[in-house]
Write an enzyme that holds these catalytic residues in place. Structure first.
Site, PDB file in Angstrom:
ATOM      1  N   ASN A 154       0.799  -1.228   0.000  1.00  0.00           N
ATOM      2  CA  ASN A 154       0.000   0.000   0.000  1.00  0.00           C
ATOM      3  C   ASN A 154       0.830   1.275   0.000  1.00  0.00           C
ATOM      4  O   ASN A 154       0.455   2.274  -0.612  1.00  0.00           O
ATOM      5  CB  ASN A 154      -0.984  -0.003   1.174  1.00  0.00           C
ATOM      6  CG  ASN A 154      -0.292  -0.082   2.525  1.00  0.00           C
ATOM      7  OD1 ASN A 154       0.715  -0.757   2.678  1.00  0.00           O
ATOM      8  ND2 ASN A 154      -0.848   0.598   3.511  1.00  0.00           N
ATOM      9  N   GLU A 252       3.565  -5.378  12.282  1.00  0.00           N
ATOM     10  CA  GLU A 252       2.654  -4.239  12.153  1.00  0.00           C
ATOM     11  C   GLU A 252       1.551  -4.698  11.223  1.00  0.00           C
ATOM     12  O   GLU A 252       1.768  -4.896  10.033  1.00  0.00           O
ATOM     13  CB  GLU A 252       3.395  -3.012  11.611  1.00  0.00           C
ATOM     14  CG  GLU A 252       2.670  -1.701  11.900  1.00  0.00           C
ATOM     15  CD  GLU A 252       1.548  -1.418  10.907  1.00  0.00           C
ATOM     16  OE1 GLU A 252       0.367  -1.637  11.296  1.00  0.00           O
ATOM     17  OE2 GLU A 252       1.831  -1.001   9.792  1.00  0.00           O
ATOM     18  N   CYS A 286      -3.470   1.374   6.590  1.00  0.00           N
ATOM     19  CA  CYS A 286      -3.910   0.694   7.809  1.00  0.00           C
ATOM     20  C   CYS A 286      -4.397   1.672   8.871  1.00  0.00           C
ATOM     21  O   CYS A 286      -5.084   1.279   9.818  1.00  0.00           O
ATOM     22  CB  CYS A 286      -2.786  -0.177   8.365  1.00  0.00           C
ATOM     23  SG  CYS A 286      -1.281   0.731   8.788  1.00  0.00           S
ATOM     24  N   GLU A 464       7.649   0.216  15.998  1.00  0.00           N
ATOM     25  CA  GLU A 464       8.627   0.720  15.044  1.00  0.00           C
ATOM     26  C   GLU A 464       8.818   2.205  15.304  1.00  0.00           C
ATOM     27  O   GLU A 464       8.112   2.823  16.084  1.00  0.00           O
ATOM     28  CB  GLU A 464       8.141   0.486  13.614  1.00  0.00           C
ATOM     29  CG  GLU A 464       8.019  -0.981  13.249  1.00  0.00           C
ATOM     30  CD  GLU A 464       7.586  -1.191  11.817  1.00  0.00           C
ATOM     31  OE1 GLU A 464       8.358  -1.790  11.044  1.00  0.00           O
ATOM     32  OE2 GLU A 464       6.475  -0.749  11.459  1.00  0.00           O
TER      33      GLU A 464
END
Length: 485
Positions: A154, A252, A286, A464
């Site tokens: 994405n 993630e 997301c 992260e």
């Protein structure tokens, strides 16, 4: 294949065809046509990459912070120099509007390298003087060795570099796999790294599917850590494979994020940003606010205004400057997202606008979907429980804070939330009680690269960003030194 673009592996500083000579089609989502071929790597290619990385590790891990920082900064600068070409490749690969790639996402990839080029010099060690003893303890953080980075389709170069930059900054060698749906900018990064002076073998890029190249990375004993961004189901598979090997793991994963709008909000700002947080990148982020909860006193007006603003969005070919909504990344994903229109009808929801495919004249084979707003009756419907990952958002009213908190948390995901209110006390109460890793108040997607990023529940494991990323890609070692008084 001579008349088509070949996207090759990048191993030991050179581009290489897959050892199996197997290839995948690269499809342009804007018109549905095959634009090239992608190397479909397997365990032999991953082994070649690991061999190159193993040879390079002694050199790279022993370079000075200044040397590593200088090379990473050059990579960031060269991404900026190649902004136009990278943006074209990104748009053609993913279907996103060219302007979005050029103005937001490729510049962020450059910023990722520049940020970690600087952050590594700020990565301090802990020390502890022992109480009652003549000794001092200090923490030495060393690179893990060879690490694996698997990134999604994405935000291709944006998230690819988000993983690679801290791994390299910490002194690791990297085996990286981009999505087979969007391989081009990752492939172009190899040449940029060579131009920046990155030693051969430090970064190796293997193209191909998750079931072949990705699986080989998960199973390879020399790869000490896996950083993965993608869907929750795939993340569960990754965790199952690497757990018996005791690799370090960062996941993630998905999100079903609440966008919470109180009556005391800055109405126009909340409305304009909600359009962005609903449909940016065709809803394929997301962090999109896919569940919109609006306080009852302003619900009807907000619904009317949101539908009107959504109808103004222009679905068009990604290369056109007037296009605000481009194409979905692939035909399977396009069909999956469209299937939820039927789910909404079956569940008794009301489709307020959109609700089907969009036709772009001259590009009828492209994967275009109308931006869609759906009014749902219950938070327990599939539309509010499952990650759709497309240009579809749902609307529901709420009356009280207690009800809102229950609605926000009553989902298996916990990635992000957005709260629109002028009430500071309310902001603090909700921020503590909503189960997610990132909360934006009166804004959306405002990122500071120093901050930790990640989710709770089925949205992932670990964090992260900033020093959290450098901690993940290093091994802490305690050194205890005794001395005479």
């Amino acid at each position: 294949m001579s008349d088509q673009l070949q996207i090759l592996n990048f191993i030991n500083g050179q581009y290489a065809e897959p050892l199996s000579n197997e290839w995948l089609d690269n499809v342009n989502p804007a018109d549905g046509q095959i634009s090239g071929k992608i190397a479909n790597s397997n365990s032999a290619d991953v082994q070649a990459a690991c061999a190159a990385a193993s040879t390079a590790f002694d050199v790279w891990s022993n370079t000075t912070l200044e040397q590593r920082s200088s090379i990473l900064m050059k990579i960031g600068n060269l991404i900026e120099v190649n902004l136009e070409a990278l943006s074209v490749a990104e748009s053609e690969d993913s279907g996103k509007p060219f302007a979005r790639a050029r103005d937001l996402e490729i510049p962020r990839a450059a910023s990722n390298f520049r940020f970690f080029a600087s952050a590594i010099s700020q990565f301090a060690s802990e020390s502890h003087e022992s109480i009652g003893l003549n000794a001092i303890n200090f923490t030495l953080r060393q690179p893990l060795g060879i690490v694996g980075c698997i990134s999604p389709w994405n935000l291709p170069l944006y998230l690819f570099t988000w993983k690679i930059a801290p791994a390299l900054a910490a002194g690791n060698c990297v085996i990286a796999k981009p999505s087979e749906l969007t391989p081009r900018t990752a492939g172009m990064l190899g040449e940029i790294c060579n131009s920046a002076g990155l030693p051969v073998g430090v970064l190796n890029i293997v193209q191909g599917t998750g079931s072949s190249a990705g699986q080989a990375m998960l199973e390879h004993p020399e790869i000490k850590a896996i950083s993965f961004t993608g869907g929750t189901a795939t993340g569960e598979h990754v965790a199952r494979v690497v757990a018996p090997q005791f690799k370090k793991l960062s996941l993630e994963l998905g999100g079903k994020n609440p966008n919470i709008i109180f009556a005391d909000c800055n109405y126009q700002r909340a409305l304009a940003t909600t359009v962005q947080s609903s449909f940016a990148n065709q809803g394929q982020i997301c962090l999109c606010g896919s569940r919109i909860f609006v306080e009852a006193p302003i619900y009807e007006q907000f619904k009317t205004d949101l539908v009107a603003r959504t109808k103004e969005l222009n679905v068009g070919h990604p290369s056109l400057p007037e296009s605000t909504i481009g194409a979905m990344v692939s035909r399977p994903h396009y069909e999956k997202v469209l299937s939820y229109m039927g789910v909404a009808i079956d569940e008794g929801a009301s489709i307020l606008c959109g609700g089907g495919p969009a036709t772009v004249p001259g590009y009828e084979g492209g994967f275009y979907i109308q931006p869609t707003v759906i009014e749902v009756r219950t938070n327990q419907c599939r539309m509010n429980q499952e990650e759709i990952f497309g240009p579809i958002v749902t609307l529901m009213p709420f009356d009280t804070e207690a009800e809102l908190i229950e609605l926000a948390n009553d989902v298996r995901y916990g990635l992000s939330a957005t709260i629109w209110t002028r009430d500071l006390d309310r902001t603090m109460r909700l921020s503590k009680k909503i189960d997610c890793g990132v909360i934006w108040v009166n804004t959306w997607l405002m990122r500071d690269l120093r901050t930790p990023f990640g989710g709770m529940k089925n949205s992932g494991v670990g964090r992260e960003g900033g020093l959290e990323a450098l901690r993940f890609f290093t091994e802490p070692k305690n050194i205890c030194v005794a001395f005479e008084a």
